[in-house]
Design an enzyme around this catalytic site. Structure first.
Site, PDB file in Angstrom:
ATOM      1  N   GLU A 161     -14.092  -9.651  -8.195  1.00  8.23           N
ATOM      2  CA  GLU A 161     -14.218 -10.440  -6.817  1.00  8.23           C
ATOM      3  C   GLU A 161     -15.915  -9.990  -6.498  1.00  8.23           C
ATOM      4  OE1 GLU A 161     -11.959 -11.945  -4.603  1.00  8.23           O
ATOM      5  OE2 GLU A 161     -14.018 -11.877  -3.490  1.00  8.23           O
ATOM      6  N   ARG A 175     -18.673  -9.986  -0.067  1.00 10.78           N
ATOM      7  CA  ARG A 175     -19.369  -9.172   0.643  1.00 10.78           C
ATOM      8  C   ARG A 175     -18.939  -8.717   1.808  1.00 10.78           C
ATOM      9  NH1 ARG A 175     -23.573 -13.571   1.946  1.00 10.78           N
ATOM     10  NH2 ARG A 175     -21.875 -14.633   1.947  1.00 10.78           N
ATOM     11  N   GLU A 176     -19.239  -7.462   2.363  1.00 11.28           N
ATOM     12  CA  GLU A 176     -18.495  -6.965   3.454  1.00 11.28           C
ATOM     13  C   GLU A 176     -19.401  -7.739   4.645  1.00 11.28           C
ATOM     14  OE1 GLU A 176     -18.567  -2.743   3.949  1.00 11.28           O
ATOM     15  OE2 GLU A 176     -17.469  -2.625   2.033  1.00 11.28           O
ATOM     16  N   ASP A 182       0.857  -1.248  -0.049  1.00 14.15           N
ATOM     17  CA  ASP A 182       0.002   0.172  -0.087  1.00 14.15           C
ATOM     18  C   ASP A 182       1.034   1.355  -0.077  1.00 14.15           C
ATOM     19  OD1 ASP A 182      -3.258   0.071   0.927  1.00 14.15           O
ATOM     20  OD2 ASP A 182      -2.136   2.122   0.925  1.00 14.15           O
ATOM     21  N   CYS A 229     -20.304   0.086  -3.158  1.00 18.00           N
ATOM     22  CA  CYS A 229     -20.357  -1.030  -4.272  1.00 18.00           C
ATOM     23  C   CYS A 229     -21.675  -0.648  -5.174  1.00 18.00           C
ATOM     24  CB  CYS A 229     -20.000  -2.327  -3.830  1.00 18.00           C
ATOM     25  SG  CYS A 229     -18.498  -2.769  -3.044  1.00 18.00           S
ATOM     26  N   ASN A 288     -23.757  -6.941  -9.685  1.00 16.90           N
ATOM     27  CA  ASN A 288     -24.088  -5.817  -8.552  1.00 16.90           C
ATOM     28  C   ASN A 288     -25.187  -5.055  -9.371  1.00 16.90           C
ATOM     29  OD1 ASN A 288     -22.102  -6.276  -6.751  1.00 16.90           O
ATOM     30  ND2 ASN A 288     -20.902  -4.762  -7.026  1.00 16.90           N
TER      31      ASN A 288
HETATM   32  C1  UGA Z   1     -21.973  -6.157  -2.955  1.00 19.95           C
HETATM   33  C2  UGA Z   1     -22.390  -7.171  -3.507  1.00 19.95           C
HETATM   34  O1  UGA Z   1     -23.230  -8.131  -2.761  1.00 19.95           O
HETATM   35  C3  UGA Z   1     -20.885  -8.219  -3.641  1.00 19.95           C
HETATM   36  O2  UGA Z   1     -21.217  -9.508  -4.091  1.00 19.95           O
HETATM   37  C4  UGA Z   1     -19.772  -7.468  -4.033  1.00 19.95           C
HETATM   38  O3  UGA Z   1     -18.752  -8.221  -4.034  1.00 19.95           O
HETATM   39  C5  UGA Z   1     -19.724  -6.246  -3.362  1.00 19.95           C
HETATM   40  O4  UGA Z   1     -20.866  -5.474  -3.421  1.00 19.95           O
HETATM   41  C6  UGA Z   1     -18.463  -5.344  -4.401  1.00 19.95           C
HETATM   42  O5  UGA Z   1     -19.032  -5.165  -5.150  1.00 19.95           O
HETATM   43  O6  UGA Z   1     -17.572  -5.220  -3.766  1.00 19.95           O
HETATM   44  P1  UGA Z   1     -21.752  -5.487  -0.237  1.00 19.95           P
HETATM   45  O7  UGA Z   1     -21.552  -3.870  -0.984  1.00 19.95           O
HETATM   46  O8  UGA Z   1     -20.980  -5.886   0.889  1.00 19.95           O
HETATM   47  O9  UGA Z   1     -21.592  -6.473  -1.321  1.00 19.95           O
HETATM   48  O10 UGA Z   1     -23.236  -5.373   0.297  1.00 19.95           O
HETATM   49  P2  UGA Z   1     -24.478  -6.253   0.000  1.00 19.95           P
HETATM   50  O11 UGA Z   1     -24.667  -7.247   1.179  1.00 19.95           O
HETATM   51  O12 UGA Z   1     -24.823  -6.493  -1.379  1.00 19.95           O
HETATM   52  O13 UGA Z   1     -25.738  -5.155   0.575  1.00 19.95           O
HETATM   53  C7  UGA Z   1     -25.667  -3.992  -0.313  1.00 19.95           C
HETATM   54  C8  UGA Z   1     -27.003  -3.137   0.342  1.00 19.95           C
HETATM   55  O14 UGA Z   1     -28.081  -3.631  -0.006  1.00 19.95           O
HETATM   56  C9  UGA Z   1     -26.853  -3.044   1.771  1.00 19.95           C
HETATM   57  O15 UGA Z   1     -27.177  -1.604   2.297  1.00 19.95           O
HETATM   58  C10 UGA Z   1     -28.160  -3.726   2.345  1.00 19.95           C
HETATM   59  O16 UGA Z   1     -28.872  -3.363   3.354  1.00 19.95           O
HETATM   60  C11 UGA Z   1     -28.980  -3.735   1.170  1.00 19.95           C
HETATM   61  N1  UGA Z   1     -30.133  -4.727   0.852  1.00 19.95           N
HETATM   62  C12 UGA Z   1     -29.471  -6.096   0.842  1.00 19.95           C
HETATM   63  C13 UGA Z   1     -31.411  -4.642   0.902  1.00 19.95           C
HETATM   64  O17 UGA Z   1     -31.798  -3.308   1.207  1.00 19.95           O
HETATM   65  N2  UGA Z   1     -32.036  -5.469   0.827  1.00 19.95           N
HETATM   66  C14 UGA Z   1     -31.702  -6.644   0.656  1.00 19.95           C
HETATM   67  O18 UGA Z   1     -32.694  -7.728   0.278  1.00 19.95           O
HETATM   68  C15 UGA Z   1     -30.445  -7.103   0.452  1.00 19.95           C
END
Ligand code: UGA
Length: 447
Positions: free
Chosen positions: A158, A161-162, A36, A270, A218
């Site tokens: 990649e 998920r966080e 980094d 994301c 996404n």
């Molecule tokens: C997302 C993708 O799910 C990952 O596969 C991807 O690798 C990642 O982006 C990335 O591009 O790096 P992440 O941002 O960690 O992952 O979060 P998600 O679990 O996808 O949730 C995203 C948002 O959607 C959150 O704010 C969550 O609360 C919301 N959400 C999720 C809803 O409002 N309803 C749902 O049914 C699911």
């Protein structure tokens, strides 16, 4: 690069993606150098300390820092003389003042790395990028790398998920690699031989498909969430139960129940920026209408935040000034301390701007939220947040909040008024206890 000889892996960029990837590669038995440009980050990672919250990751980093398999450095020259495979995991945030992806870090990292490499190596991009990037960077690598050294480029998006980053990296549901050359694909098969031994689907393709798979995934997830949230607007108008609707359509395996949780919508580092960057990129390609529906998804998503603010105004008779509002959750989702584009934080700021006395509590997110919006009132416990509250708003579905019952809050609050903006509590239970209780996707009347 020969198969079966990969020992040394570097990971450029030690944010969520890079730090996780580095630790997981060490767990798979490789010698790993995390790189980094931020010396402070490198210092803390070298001590096994993680500058963000991710379950299981600090332990994994400490384990491999202690075993000597994982090191961190700012010295790209060392990395260039050492690594067999170099993963690029730097960020591609939304452009300041624009909607496209800011490619500054990816471009700079690739250029400097290519110049520093002094033995045959494969550079593997993991960052989420606009389609066309890998082909452009492959040419750049060829131009910048030293004569007599074979350096090529592959793209390997990649999907972690966080909150589940370690699990998703060690046990991915698929692996996607875009290469220009079969030999490069073979190197990546080697790198991921452990997952391939478990029959993890392996999708070997060209650069463009690999890049597009990531943004398509996404965009699809964002669309799913906004789709159900659009129906929320309908059920709010005519009645009906949005959760039952989601359950019912989710039983159709072609649709599936996941990512159909209606609520205050998506945020994070994301989904929001990726759907904007995709539209921008596709527009640059002259396909102005193709991804326009994503703009609608974005708007539906942002309207959910308006809806929560409107409900608060309705419940508090349009007079937020001086009203005490507990906001439970300012991370964009549970199990994270990430507040980037967080719906909960956005709602908290808007309530505060309307004059409310906002008490924010998040199990992990207060620190990051306070860096962005220091003027909100942050408290250290759920109890403190809800004490004397005229309204409680649940914006992130942490377990601690999902377990709440009316009896927990009744001795503390000033008024029995609640907005469950993630639809995780039982309306009948709260209403049965005499609460004015609102959720998204339900008619809310002032009974
Ligand atoms: C997302 C993708 O799910 C990952 O596969 C991807 O690798 C990642 O982006 C990335 O591009 O790096 P992440 O941002 O960690 O992952 O979060 P998600 O679990 O996808 O949730 C995203 C948002 O959607 C959150 O704010 C969550 O609360 C919301 N959400 C999720 C809803 O409002 N309803 C749902 O049914 C699911």
């Amino acid at each position: 690069m020969m198969r079966g000889v990969i020992e040394n892996i570097s990971v450029i960029g030690t944010g969520y993606l890079g730090a996780t990837h580095a630790a997981c590669m060490a767990e798979l038995g490789y010698n790993v150098l995390g790189v980094d440009i931020d010396p402070e980050k490198i210092d803390s990672l070298s001590r096994g300390e993680l500058p963000f919250h991710e379950p299981g990751l600090p332990e994994l980093i400490r384990k491999h820092v202690d075993s000597g398999r994982l090191r961190f450095t700012t010295d790209l020259e060392e990395v260039g003389a050492w690594g067999d495979v170099h993963f690029i995991a730097v960020g591609t945030p939304q452009q300041a003042g624009g909607t496209g992806a800011d490619m500054t870090f990816v471009n700079a990292a690739t250029r400097s790395l290519a110049r520093a490499i002094s033995k045959d190596a494969l550079i593997v991009g993991k960052s989420t990028v606009p389609v066309g990037t890998a082909r452009r960077l492959a040419a750049l690598v060829e131009e910048e790398s030293a004569e007599g050294v074979r350096v090529s480029l592959a793209w390997n998006p990649e999907f972690l998920r966080e909150g589940f980053a370690v699990e998703d990296t060690l046990r991915p549901d698929r692996l996607v690699v875009g290469t220009a050359d079969e030999a490069d694909e073979a190197v990546l098969r080697d790198v991921y031989s452990e997952a391939l031994g478990r029959d993890t689907p392996w999708i070997a393709t060209d650069f463009e498909t690999a890049e597009l798979v990531k943004v398509a995934a996404n965009a699809f997830l964002a669309t799913k969430i906004s789709f159900i949230n659009a129906f929320s607007e309908v059920t709010e108008a005519v009645g009906g139960n949005i959760t039952t609707l989601a359950d019912a359509i989710g039983h159709d395996t072609r649709i599936g129940r996941k990512f159909l949780n209606a609520g205050v919508g998506f945020g994070g580092g994301c989904l929001p920026k990726d759907i904007r960057a995709l539209q921008t990129r596709v527009g640059e390609l002259g396909l102005d209408h193709t991804m326009r529906f994503l703009d609608e998804m974005d708007q539906i998503n942002l309207r959910r935040r308006d809806r929560v603010v409107n409900l608060a105004e309705q419940i508090l008779d349009s007079d937020l000034a001086g009203k005490r509002i507990a906001v439970l959750g300012v991370t964009f989702k549970p199990l994270s301390d990430d507040v980037r584009d967080s719906p909960g934080l956005d709602v908290a700021v808007r309530l505060f701007s309307s004059g409310a006395d906002v008490a924010v509590y998040d199990p992990e997110g207060n620190r990051n939220a306070a860096k962005r919006f220091p003027r909100l009132g942050y408290v250290d416990s759920l109890t403190e947040a809800v004490t004397d509250a005229d309204l409680v708003v649940l914006t992130t579905e942490w377990n601690e909040f999902k377990a709440l019952t009316p009896a927990d809050l009744e001795p503390l609050v000033a008024q029995k008024q609640f907005i469950d903006a993630r639809n995780v509590l039982s309306a009948s239970q709260w209403e049965g206890s005499g609460w004015r209780f609102a959720q998204l996707g339900r008619i809310f009347t002032d009974a």
